[in-house]
Design a protein around this motif. Structure first.
Motif, mmCIF file in Angstrom:
data_model
loop_
_atom_site.group_PDB
_atom_site.id
_atom_site.type_symbol
_atom_site.label_atom_id
_atom_site.label_comp_id
_atom_site.label_asym_id
_atom_site.label_seq_id
_atom_site.Cartn_x
_atom_site.Cartn_y
_atom_site.Cartn_z
ATOM 1 N N GLY A 1 0.788 -1.215 0.000
ATOM 2 C CA GLY A 1 0.000 0.000 0.000
ATOM 3 C C GLY A 1 0.824 1.271 0.000
ATOM 4 O O GLY A 1 2.047 1.262 0.139
ATOM 5 N N VAL A 2 0.119 2.375 -0.160
ATOM 6 C CA VAL A 2 0.719 3.707 -0.122
ATOM 7 C C VAL A 2 0.183 4.485 1.079
ATOM 8 O O VAL A 2 0.941 5.068 1.840
ATOM 9 C CB VAL A 2 0.413 4.482 -1.431
ATOM 10 N N TYR A 3 -1.119 4.472 1.249
ATOM 11 C CA TYR A 3 -1.776 5.194 2.346
ATOM 12 C C TYR A 3 -2.154 4.250 3.486
ATOM 13 O O TYR A 3 -1.956 4.560 4.653
ATOM 14 C CB TYR A 3 -3.013 5.903 1.805
ATOM 15 N N HIS A 4 -2.678 3.076 3.136
ATOM 16 C CA HIS A 4 -3.048 2.109 4.164
ATOM 17 C C HIS A 4 -1.824 1.357 4.688
ATOM 18 O O HIS A 4 -0.909 1.037 3.927
ATOM 19 C CB HIS A 4 -4.057 1.099 3.611
ATOM 20 N N VAL A 5 -1.838 1.094 5.962
ATOM 21 C CA VAL A 5 -0.742 0.359 6.600
ATOM 22 C C VAL A 5 -0.781 -1.095 6.129
ATOM 23 O O VAL A 5 -1.852 -1.701 6.012
ATOM 24 C CB VAL A 5 -0.870 0.425 8.132
ATOM 25 N N GLU A 6 0.385 -1.645 5.849
ATOM 26 C CA GLU A 6 0.461 -3.027 5.386
ATOM 27 C C GLU A 6 0.400 -3.984 6.577
ATOM 28 O O GLU A 6 1.124 -3.816 7.557
ATOM 29 C CB GLU A 6 1.750 -3.238 4.609
ATOM 30 N N ARG A 7 -0.482 -4.961 6.463
ATOM 31 C CA ARG A 7 -0.612 -6.010 7.473
ATOM 32 C C ARG A 7 -0.795 -7.336 6.752
ATOM 33 O O ARG A 7 -1.326 -7.364 5.635
ATOM 34 C CB ARG A 7 -1.822 -5.752 8.380
ATOM 35 N N PRO A 8 -0.413 -8.454 7.366
ATOM 36 C CA PRO A 8 -0.616 -9.749 6.718
ATOM 37 C C PRO A 8 -2.088 -9.965 6.373
ATOM 38 O O PRO A 8 -2.980 -9.718 7.191
ATOM 39 C CB PRO A 8 -0.132 -10.750 7.781
ATOM 40 N N GLY A 9 -2.334 -10.400 5.137
ATOM 41 C CA GLY A 9 -3.696 -10.671 4.714
ATOM 42 C C GLY A 9 -4.507 -9.446 4.358
ATOM 43 O O GLY A 9 -5.720 -9.552 4.130
ATOM 44 N N ARG A 10 -3.871 -8.282 4.289
ATOM 45 C CA ARG A 10 -4.585 -7.041 3.984
ATOM 46 C C ARG A 10 -4.121 -6.489 2.645
ATOM 47 O O ARG A 10 -2.976 -6.054 2.514
ATOM 48 C CB ARG A 10 -4.301 -6.024 5.083
ATOM 49 N N PRO A 11 -4.979 -6.461 1.615
ATOM 50 C CA PRO A 11 -4.586 -5.935 0.298
ATOM 51 C C PRO A 11 -4.532 -4.407 0.320
ATOM 52 O O PRO A 11 -5.446 -3.725 -0.129
ATOM 53 C CB PRO A 11 -5.681 -6.463 -0.632
ATOM 54 N N ALA A 12 -3.446 -3.873 0.848
ATOM 55 C CA ALA A 12 -3.370 -2.443 1.167
ATOM 56 C C ALA A 12 -3.508 -1.551 -0.072
ATOM 57 O O ALA A 12 -4.132 -0.491 -0.004
ATOM 58 C CB ALA A 12 -2.055 -2.144 1.894
ATOM 59 N N LEU A 13 -2.917 -1.948 -1.209
ATOM 60 C CA LEU A 13 -3.035 -1.116 -2.402
ATOM 61 C C LEU A 13 -4.485 -1.079 -2.883
ATOM 62 O O LEU A 13 -5.000 -0.017 -3.264
ATOM 63 C CB LEU A 13 -2.132 -1.629 -3.526
ATOM 64 N N ALA A 14 -5.155 -2.230 -2.874
ATOM 65 C CA ALA A 14 -6.572 -2.252 -3.262
ATOM 66 C C ALA A 14 -7.385 -1.350 -2.339
ATOM 67 O O ALA A 14 -8.267 -0.609 -2.786
ATOM 68 C CB ALA A 14 -7.104 -3.682 -3.219
ATOM 69 N N LEU A 15 -7.086 -1.381 -1.034
ATOM 70 C CA LEU A 15 -7.792 -0.520 -0.079
ATOM 71 C C LEU A 15 -7.496 0.953 -0.335
ATOM 72 O O LEU A 15 -8.350 1.818 -0.102
ATOM 73 C CB LEU A 15 -7.416 -0.907 1.350
ATOM 74 N N ASP A 16 -6.287 1.243 -0.797
ATOM 75 C CA ASP A 16 -5.976 2.633 -1.189
ATOM 76 C C ASP A 16 -6.871 3.078 -2.336
ATOM 77 O O ASP A 16 -7.566 4.089 -2.253
ATOM 78 C CB ASP A 16 -4.513 2.747 -1.640
ATOM 79 N N LEU A 17 -6.832 2.320 -3.410
ATOM 80 C CA LEU A 17 -7.453 2.765 -4.653
ATOM 81 C C LEU A 17 -8.976 2.734 -4.611
ATOM 82 O O LEU A 17 -9.634 3.430 -5.394
ATOM 83 C CB LEU A 17 -6.941 1.929 -5.823
ATOM 84 N N ILE A 18 -9.571 1.963 -3.685
ATOM 85 C CA ILE A 18 -11.036 1.944 -3.622
ATOM 86 C C ILE A 18 -11.599 3.180 -2.936
ATOM 87 O O ILE A 18 -12.794 3.464 -3.082
ATOM 88 C CB ILE A 18 -11.580 0.691 -2.898
#
Length: 331
Positions: free
Chosen positions: A220-237
């Protein structure tokens, strides 16, 4: 597919969906663009192989529609886009600049959602819209990620407090659909249950789109990266939450497609029945098929195709091929 125990097999040029107690259903493989499996649903090895050959993505989700991962559609057989993505993510200044515009786009799209669909007293709308506009403008001056989180949180509280003003009268007057604030894990009421499912579907859509262009959905860029968390997808949505997910929920509720009997309460939370899940998924798919104008190119495009184009544009932005990522912010 979400029916527990369902099985999907391949026969000739079709997929065969087998559910105990029901007649088999067939779907021509040429008509399949994505397969989404939620919960204990099986896919045979020949079916997987054929979907891989056709570059059709298979998304695996839990029974509660939490994204677990994807099979197929690996994108370019190259690490170029991911290398550029990691380089971008390591640049704190570029990350903050992108996050500012991301949060501003989310707030502005939430404001647009309220402005277009307001059904409450007209006099109550102006102060909410004015405050959201002010918060969106203030993102440009945020100096840290924590500062942006504060602005985003305040805007979200305003937006969700106003969300019931978008309900049609039959929904607004029904006690089952009373809504005060956003909550999750588990959602406490039917509206929150619908929002959680819609956000899970949106995350799945973006995770698949980013993987297809060779990006890493977990970085990710904005969302914090955690195991099992698609941080980039959460950013862009983020800018798409109100315009796609919330819109699909409102469509299903206001059209009377979901009723008070479509929800179950257990373990301190609320969830949709299997039938109502299918109803909301269908509403979300209809929203993806609706057309809009692309923010950068100006041509008509379905929301589904827009997401794929946005993933490609983000890859180009990471590589420095375009100076800014064009967020989708309709008027």
């Amino acid at each position: 597919m979400q029916t527990p125990g369902a099985r999907i097999t391949k026969k000739d040029f079709t997929l065969v969906i087998q559910v105990e107690g029901e007649a088999d259903r067939t779907v021509p493989l040429d008509e399949v663009s994505d397969v989404v499996l939620a919960g204990p649903v099986s896919l045979t090895t020949p079916a997987v192989h054929e979907l891989l050959r056709r570059d059709v993505s298979v998304t695996w989700m839990s029974s509660g529609f939490w994204y677990l991962g994807s099979t197929g559609r690996e994108g370019p057989k190259s690490a170029v886009n991911r290398t550029a993505q990691y380089t971008f993510a390591a640049d704190d200044a570029r990350r903050l600049a992108f996050a500012r515009e991301l949060v501003a786009a989310k707030i502005r799209n939430g404001r647009t959602m309220l402005r277009r669909n307001w059904r409450g007293e007209t006099g109550e709308r102006g102060p909410v819209l004015d405050r959201l506009a002010l918060l969106a403008d203030r993102t440009a001056r945020a100096e840290t990620r924590d500062g942006l989180l504060g602005l985003e949180g305040e805007a979200a509280a305003l937006y969700f407090r106003a969300l019931p003003k978008l309900f049609a009268e039959p929904v607004a007057t029904m006690p089952a659909f009373a809504f005060e604030r956003r909550n999750r894990r588990p959602p406490a009421d039917p509206v929150n249950a619908c929002l959680s499912l819609a956000y899970a579907l949106l995350t799945r859509t973006f995770a698949s789109a980013t993987s297809a262009v060779g990006l890493d959905p977990w970085k990710g860029v904005y969302h914090v990266e955690r195991p099992g968390r698609p941080a980039l997808a959460l950013d862009l949505i983020e800018p798409f939450r109100p315009l796609l997910a919330d819109s699909a929920v409102l469509m299903a509720l206001n059209n009377g497609e979901l009723g008070s009997d479509d929800f179950v309460f257990a373990a301190g939370g609320c969830n949709l029945t299997p039938r109502s899940r299918r109803t909301l998924v269908a509403a979300y798919e209809r929203r993806l098929d609706q057309e809009t104008t692309h923010p950068a190119f100006g041509y008509q495009i379905s929301m589904r195709r827009l997401i794929q184009v946005q993933a490609r544009l983000f890859a180009r932005f990471c590589a420095g091929e375009i100076p800014r990522y064009p967020h989708y912010v309709p008027r």
